[in-house]
Motif scaffolding. Structure first.
Motif, PDB file in Angstrom:
ATOM      1  N   SER A 122       0.665  -1.424   0.002  1.00 39.85           N
ATOM      2  CA  SER A 122       0.019  -0.119   0.035  1.00 39.85           C
ATOM      3  C   SER A 122       1.103   1.344  -0.055  1.00 39.85           C
ATOM      4  O   SER A 122       1.968   1.386   0.467  1.00 39.85           O
ATOM      5  CB  SER A 122      -0.975   0.173   1.555  1.00 39.85           C
ATOM      6  N   ALA A 161       1.873  -0.964   8.294  1.00 42.75           N
ATOM      7  CA  ALA A 161       0.436  -0.968   8.275  1.00 42.75           C
ATOM      8  C   ALA A 161       0.138   0.490   9.159  1.00 42.75           C
ATOM      9  O   ALA A 161      -0.949   1.094   9.007  1.00 42.75           O
ATOM     10  CB  ALA A 161       0.094  -2.113   9.295  1.00 42.75           C
ATOM     11  N   LEU A 162       0.879   0.791  10.383  1.00 39.41           N
ATOM     12  CA  LEU A 162       0.591   2.018  11.015  1.00 39.41           C
ATOM     13  C   LEU A 162       0.552   3.228  10.123  1.00 39.41           C
ATOM     14  O   LEU A 162      -0.068   4.299  10.346  1.00 39.41           O
ATOM     15  CB  LEU A 162       1.357   2.148  12.310  1.00 39.41           C
ATOM     16  N   THR A 167      -2.613   3.591   8.075  1.00 39.37           N
ATOM     17  CA  THR A 167      -3.749   3.637   9.130  1.00 39.37           C
ATOM     18  C   THR A 167      -3.814   4.803   9.560  1.00 39.37           C
ATOM     19  O   THR A 167      -4.931   5.732   9.548  1.00 39.37           O
ATOM     20  CB  THR A 167      -3.804   2.543   9.965  1.00 39.37           C
ATOM     21  N   THR A 168      -2.572   5.525  10.012  1.00 37.69           N
ATOM     22  CA  THR A 168      -2.781   6.777  10.538  1.00 37.69           C
ATOM     23  C   THR A 168      -2.848   8.073   9.621  1.00 37.69           C
ATOM     24  O   THR A 168      -3.839   8.787   9.763  1.00 37.69           O
ATOM     25  CB  THR A 168      -1.158   7.020  11.079  1.00 37.69           C
ATOM     26  N   ALA A 225      -4.834   7.439   6.783  1.00 37.94           N
ATOM     27  CA  ALA A 225      -6.320   7.342   6.596  1.00 37.94           C
ATOM     28  C   ALA A 225      -7.136   7.980   7.854  1.00 37.94           C
ATOM     29  O   ALA A 225      -8.087   8.561   7.428  1.00 37.94           O
ATOM     30  CB  ALA A 225      -6.337   6.001   6.346  1.00 37.94           C
ATOM     31  N   ASN A 226      -6.840   7.822   8.793  1.00 42.24           N
ATOM     32  CA  ASN A 226      -7.707   8.213   9.938  1.00 42.24           C
ATOM     33  C   ASN A 226      -7.722   9.834   9.950  1.00 42.24           C
ATOM     34  O   ASN A 226      -8.427  10.513  10.207  1.00 42.24           O
ATOM     35  CB  ASN A 226      -6.977   7.897  11.352  1.00 42.24           C
TER      36      ASN A 226
END
Length: 131
Positions: free
Chosen positions: A2, A63-64, A67-68, A70-71
């Motif tokens: 990603s 992954a973090l 995700t961070t 996106a949040n």
């Protein structure tokens, strides 16, 4: 792999993003949100752009990272566009209409189903099958 974490978040006018330790605060015309982010992910705000970097290519860091980003992007989007849902009624005889602040649905029951909409919610009926 990603690449979401590497995308830059463009801040629209009226939205501010700040960070104090692990807490990110987003202020906009619709309110304020705060969220804790991973301590290893570095956030930098340059002008109207927000960027995220990770310390290593470890699986957990990747992954973090995504995700961070996106949040925080979802927080910014919530202040500019808000949440919208487009609904389509499918079926013979299914239709919707707006009577004042009431949404009236005819969806196969012997009687119409009526929903009173809250003050902070806007409902639009574009035609009889699109809400």
């Amino acid at each position: 792999m990603s690449r979401i974490g590497y995308k830059v978040i463009e801040l629209p006018a009226g939205v501010e993003v700040s960070q104090a330790g692990e807490v990110v605060t987003v202020k906009g015309p619709k309110g304020t949100l705060t969220r804790n982010i991973a301590s290893d992910i570095t956030m930098t705000v340059e002008g109207n752009e927000v960027k995220f970097t990770r310390p290593s290519d470890d699986y957990k860091m990747k992954a973090l990272h995504g995700t961070t980003r996106a949040n925080v992007n979802n927080m910014v989007e919530g202040f500019t566009n808000g949440l919208t849902k487009n609904l389509k009624l499918v079926g013979v005889g299914s239709r919707a209409q707006l009577q004042g602040k009431k949404l009236v649905l005819s969806v196969g029951y012997s009687h119409p189903v009526e929903f009173a909409t809250p003050d902070n919610l806007t409902v639009e009926v574009h035609d009889k099958t699109h809400i």
